[in-house]
Design a protein around this motif. Structure first.
Motif, PDB file in Angstrom:
ATOM      1  N   UNK A 131       0.835  -1.209   0.000  1.00  0.00           N
ATOM      2  CA  UNK A 131       0.000   0.000   0.000  1.00  0.00           C
ATOM      3  C   UNK A 131       0.865   1.253   0.000  1.00  0.00           C
ATOM      4  N   UNK A 132       1.972   1.229   0.741  1.00  0.00           N
ATOM      5  CA  UNK A 132       2.869   2.391   0.767  1.00  0.00           C
ATOM      6  C   UNK A 132       3.491   2.627  -0.600  1.00  0.00           C
ATOM      7  N   UNK A 133       3.797   1.565  -1.316  1.00  0.00           N
ATOM      8  CA  UNK A 133       4.381   1.703  -2.649  1.00  0.00           C
ATOM      9  C   UNK A 133       3.394   2.370  -3.612  1.00  0.00           C
ATOM     10  N   UNK A 134       2.097   2.021  -3.496  1.00  0.00           N
ATOM     11  CA  UNK A 134       1.092   2.629  -4.363  1.00  0.00           C
ATOM     12  C   UNK A 134       0.827   4.086  -4.013  1.00  0.00           C
ATOM     13  N   UNK A 135       0.981   4.421  -2.704  1.00  0.00           N
ATOM     14  CA  UNK A 135       0.715   5.795  -2.257  1.00  0.00           C
ATOM     15  C   UNK A 135       1.935   6.699  -2.320  1.00  0.00           C
ATOM     16  N   UNK A 155       2.484   4.288   6.361  1.00  0.00           N
ATOM     17  CA  UNK A 155       2.399   2.858   6.101  1.00  0.00           C
ATOM     18  C   UNK A 155       3.736   2.168   6.336  1.00  0.00           C
ATOM     19  N   UNK A 156       4.827   2.836   5.907  1.00  0.00           N
ATOM     20  CA  UNK A 156       6.157   2.251   6.105  1.00  0.00           C
ATOM     21  C   UNK A 156       6.469   2.143   7.596  1.00  0.00           C
ATOM     22  N   UNK A 171       1.553   9.606  -5.004  1.00  0.00           N
ATOM     23  CA  UNK A 171       0.392  10.497  -4.827  1.00  0.00           C
ATOM     24  C   UNK A 171       0.291  11.075  -3.425  1.00  0.00           C
ATOM     25  N   UNK A 172       0.675  10.310  -2.418  1.00  0.00           N
ATOM     26  CA  UNK A 172       0.541  10.792  -1.037  1.00  0.00           C
ATOM     27  C   UNK A 172       1.733  10.313  -0.221  1.00  0.00           C
ATOM     28  N   UNK A 173       2.858  11.015  -0.334  1.00  0.00           N
ATOM     29  CA  UNK A 173       4.072  10.592   0.386  1.00  0.00           C
ATOM     30  C   UNK A 173       3.876  10.505   1.899  1.00  0.00           C
ATOM     31  N   UNK A 174       3.031  11.390   2.440  1.00  0.00           N
ATOM     32  CA  UNK A 174       2.834  11.403   3.892  1.00  0.00           C
ATOM     33  C   UNK A 174       2.173  10.102   4.357  1.00  0.00           C
ATOM     34  N   UNK A 175       1.113   9.689   3.636  1.00  0.00           N
ATOM     35  CA  UNK A 175       0.446   8.435   3.997  1.00  0.00           C
ATOM     36  C   UNK A 175       1.346   7.224   3.742  1.00  0.00           C
TER      37      UNK A 175
END
Length: 387
Positions: free
Chosen positions: A205-209, A220-221, A212-216
């Protein structure tokens, strides 16, 4: 041994008296015939294992015949070698009786006959006593030798038994180590598998975000990092549980742990995990290893439902009575699991095999079915240990 002594004594006496009789007798041919018959009889008696009345009577007649025609009172001593089974001591007097009868028939002087009769009784008694002492000595020696042999065999048997016990202890220790390794591998797999699965899904999920959304993505990481750290802590905790001898814990602690695992899955993956733990007696005491097993089983079954069945809803139920604890986990995933392929499917699944193995070793059972989604039923007896 007794037969051998009787044979040697009889032959030696027969040879000596035969030579003596030949010197003072006129019936050489009759004495030689008697000598041959007596040698034959003594040989047959020495190799015979039972008393023969006809053979004994025949030996008595031949011995009396030789004593009567030898004209020598000492040849009557052959009668002391005629042995009766129940009246063995009478052979002390038979030589004297035979000589007295022979002397009376031949007209010898009574004084001389009486004197020789007394001498024959004395010599017969000495021969009788020497035979008995020799037989007793040889029997004692044989018993001592047999006792030494028995002791040696007993010592050898004891050494063999000790060697077998040493081998059994070695195999028992080896099996215990193998079983401990299996328990550690099961606990590590079950306790860590769900955390690694959650961490992988979070990193995906972090890879997909990330674009578009580095903060999110960073959140996740961070969450995945925490899950991996939790996995390492779970490994250490599993090893500590297996190596420790902790006292039984209340079932309420197990309920809290299962509740925390389900909430963690919901938080990490977004799936729905509903629990019903009210059927479990909170004050029931259970072994720590059983508690660890049930927690690991919940994690394993939820992880399997996500990985293999794409399930997004789970129902976890824990019930108990005074002697049993049962866990039921169902999901809404898609599965080809059925009665026909259940054996091969379980063999392919490392986690399911470990669950079944643990239940069988502890007197419980684990059943899996696919009524409408995958269903797992895990039950264990709770045995109270005496403190």
């Amino acid at each position: 041994m007794k037969k051998a002594v009787e044979y040697v004594v009889g032959v030696a006496m027969l040879v000596i008296l035969f030579i003596t009789a030949l010197v003072c007798s006129e019936y050489d041919s009759l004495l030689i015939l008697s000598f041959a018959l007596l040698i034959t009889l003594l040989t047959l008696q020495s190799i015979s294992d039972f008393f023969s009345l006809p053979m004994t009577l025949f030996q008595f007649i031949v011995s009396a015949f030789m004593g009567a025609f030898s004209a020598n009172p000492f040849c009557c001593l052959l009668l002391c070698q005629v042995r009766a089974e129940k009246w063995d001591a009478l052979r002390i007097f038979t030589p004297a009786v035979c000589w007295s009868i022979t002397a009376f028939i031949s007209g010898k002087q009574p004084y001389s006959s009486l004197l020789y009769s007394v001498i024959l009784i004395f010599i017969s008694a000495v021969i009788f006593a020497l035979e008995k002492c020799l037989v007793k000595y040889l029997d004692t020696k044989e018993k001592l030798s047999r006792s030494v042999s028995v002791c040696a065999l007993g010592e050898l048997s004891e050494k063999k038994l000790n060697e077998e016990l040493r081998i059994k202890n070695y195999l028992s220790d080896r099996n215990a180590r193998l079983e401990e390794r299996e328990n550690i591998s099961r606990s590590i797999h079950n306790s860590v598998g769900h955390s690694i699965t959650a961490a992988i899904m979070t990193l995906d999920a972090a890879d997909m975000l990330f674009d578009t959304s580095p903060h999110k993505a960073r959140e996740k990481i961070t969450t995945a990092n925490e899950r991996i750290r939790d996995s390492l802590a779970s490994i250490r905790r599993a090893v500590r549980v297996l190596d420790s001898e902790d006292k039984p814990i209340p079932a309420s602690d197990l309920c809290d742990s299962i509740e925390a695992i389900c909430k963690s899955f919901t938080m990490d993956t977004g799936i729905t995990v509903k629990t019903n733990l009210n059927g479990c007696l909170p004050d029931m005491l259970i072994p720590p290893v059983h508690s660890e097993f049930f927690c690991s089983a919940v994690s394993e079954l939820i992880s399997n439902g996500i990985r293999h069945g794409n399930a997004d809803t789970f129902f976890v139920t824990l019930t108990s009575d005074s002697r049993h604890l049962q866990l039921v986990v169902t999901d809404n995933g898609e599965s080809s699991f059925c009665a026909e392929n259940s054996r091969s499917a379980i063999q392919k699944g490392f986690g399911l095999k470990k669950i079944i193995s643990y239940c069988e070793k502890n007197g419980g059972k684990a059943e899996f079915s696919n009524p409408a989604g995958f269903k797992s039923v895990v039950a264990l007896p709770i045995i109270e240990e005496e403190g």
